[in-house]
Motif scaffolding. Structure first.
Motif, mmCIF file in Angstrom:
data_model
loop_
_atom_site.group_PDB
_atom_site.id
_atom_site.type_symbol
_atom_site.label_atom_id
_atom_site.label_comp_id
_atom_site.label_asym_id
_atom_site.label_seq_id
_atom_site.Cartn_x
_atom_site.Cartn_y
_atom_site.Cartn_z
ATOM 1 N N GLY A 94 5.667 -84.780 -83.798
ATOM 2 C CA GLY A 94 4.868 -85.786 -83.110
ATOM 3 C C GLY A 94 3.395 -85.439 -83.101
ATOM 4 N N GLY A 95 3.051 -84.168 -83.367
ATOM 5 C CA GLY A 95 1.636 -83.803 -83.501
ATOM 6 C C GLY A 95 1.039 -82.950 -82.411
ATOM 7 N N LEU A 96 1.789 -82.647 -81.342
ATOM 8 C CA LEU A 96 1.217 -81.830 -80.272
ATOM 9 C C LEU A 96 0.943 -80.402 -80.746
ATOM 10 N N GLU A 97 -0.262 -79.929 -80.396
ATOM 11 C CA GLU A 97 -0.588 -78.518 -80.541
ATOM 12 C C GLU A 97 -0.706 -77.920 -79.138
ATOM 13 N N PHE A 98 -0.906 -76.616 -79.040
ATOM 14 C CA PHE A 98 -0.866 -76.007 -77.711
ATOM 15 C C PHE A 98 -1.634 -74.693 -77.694
ATOM 16 N N ALA A 99 -1.967 -74.300 -76.492
ATOM 17 C CA ALA A 99 -2.503 -72.960 -76.232
ATOM 18 C C ALA A 99 -1.529 -72.240 -75.322
#
Length: 318
Positions: A94-99
């Motif tokens: 879906g495209g979510l990136e994260f820290a």
């Protein structure tokens, strides 16, 4: 008082002790004093509905002040945009990136509560539990029971530094229970029985501002031992002591040279919960302006399994 007592055992032989008061299995001590009436007293002290958080930042770039023998918390980034750019991480479906990050440090780093079994003498913790119960983790009188109970009641700010006309108390400067009473009288606030005491020395502000440093000769200001002080805390049924110092008391007793005596007399023997290294400067500034020094104190330390302490960011509402 003996002019030169050799041990805490002899120094505190005539001091009050609450072991067994709340039964043989008690692990929250003086927090038992905080019931429905005390919570309602705290709620009744709210007049402006203004909130203050009392925790200090941890894992800062400049290094946090910690009690000698400990080291500051450390913060590491595990995932960030650079990791995605380099291909180490990939977006979720879906495209979510994260820290994501990781923090490591002492349970008593930053603003924190001590477990009642955190310090002891004569091989015995709060309520008579054996010191061996700390081996491999606090199986008795750890931080978990305090965290599950929470600390909620009427808090009273006693701005000793301002009362003495100082930005911060000096190294080794002492405070007695008479000073607390006189400060409250000058501020126009009443120390009711079972009040949560919040004592400001200005010390944490001095450490964070670089005006004081942690050295081999570290000797912070704070409450100092006397039998009368311990008896006053006992008679007033104080459930929790909150200060802006690293250890809630002067590091060494001037008369004996003993270290951290009130951890024994108040925490181990009376079950008073210590909340250390609180940020009280902003609250004190506002309280001095509008002369309101009481309010609702509420907080709970982190639920560290078998922990000796837990970080806390108390909220004070006034």
């Amino acid at each position: 008082m003996n002019a030169d007592p050799k041990t805490l055992h002899s120094l505190l032989a005539d001091a009050p002790n609450r072991w067994g008061r709340w039964g043989p299995n008690d692990e929250i001590g003086a927090l038992n004093f905080l019931g429905e009436r005390e919570v309602r007293q705290g709620l009744a002290a709210i007049r402006q509905a203004r909130t203050f958080t009392l925790g200090v930042p941890i894992a800062t770039d400049r290094g946090d002040p910690v009690f000698p023998g400990r080291w500051p918390a450390r913060h590491f980034m595990v995932a960030d945009k650079a990791g995605f750019t380099a291909g180490h991480w990939h977006p979720l479906h879906g495209g979510l990136e994260f820290a994501d990050d990781y923090v490591t440090g002492f349970a008593q780093a930053g603003t924190h509560c001590d477990a009642l079994g955190h310090m002891w003498f004569d091989d015995t913790l709060w309520n008579g539990y054996p010191a061996a119960s700390t081996n491999g983790g606090m199986t008795k009188a750890g931080i978990m029971p305090i965290a599950e109970r929470g600390i909620v009641g009427r808090g009273v700010l006693l701005d000793i530094a301002r009362f003495r006309g100082k930005a911060a108390l000096g190294r080794g400067e002492t405070i007695t229970h008479h000073d607390l009473v006189e400060c409250a009288r000058a501020q126009g606030v009443e120390i009711l029985p079972r009040s949560i005491l919040m004592v400001r020395t200005g010390w944490v502000g001095a450490l964070l501002g670089g005006r004081e440093t942690i050295t081999d000769t570290y000797w912070e200001p704070g409450l100092t031992f006397s039998l009368d002080l311990v008896r006053w805390f006992d008679a007033m049924e104080i459930p929790c002591l909150v200060t802006d110092t690293l250890a809630n008391e002067t590091t060494y007793e001037p008369d004996t040279g003993m270290m951290l005596v009130l951890h024994a007399a108040l925490m181990r023997n009376l079950g008073i919960v210590f909340t250390e290294m609180a940020w009280l400067d902003d609250l004190a500034e506002r309280a001095a302006a509008d002369r309101q020094f009481d309010g609702l104190f509420c907080g709970s330390p982190a639920k560290v399994s078998k922990g000796t302490g837990g970080s806390i960011n108390p909220v004070f509402i006034r």
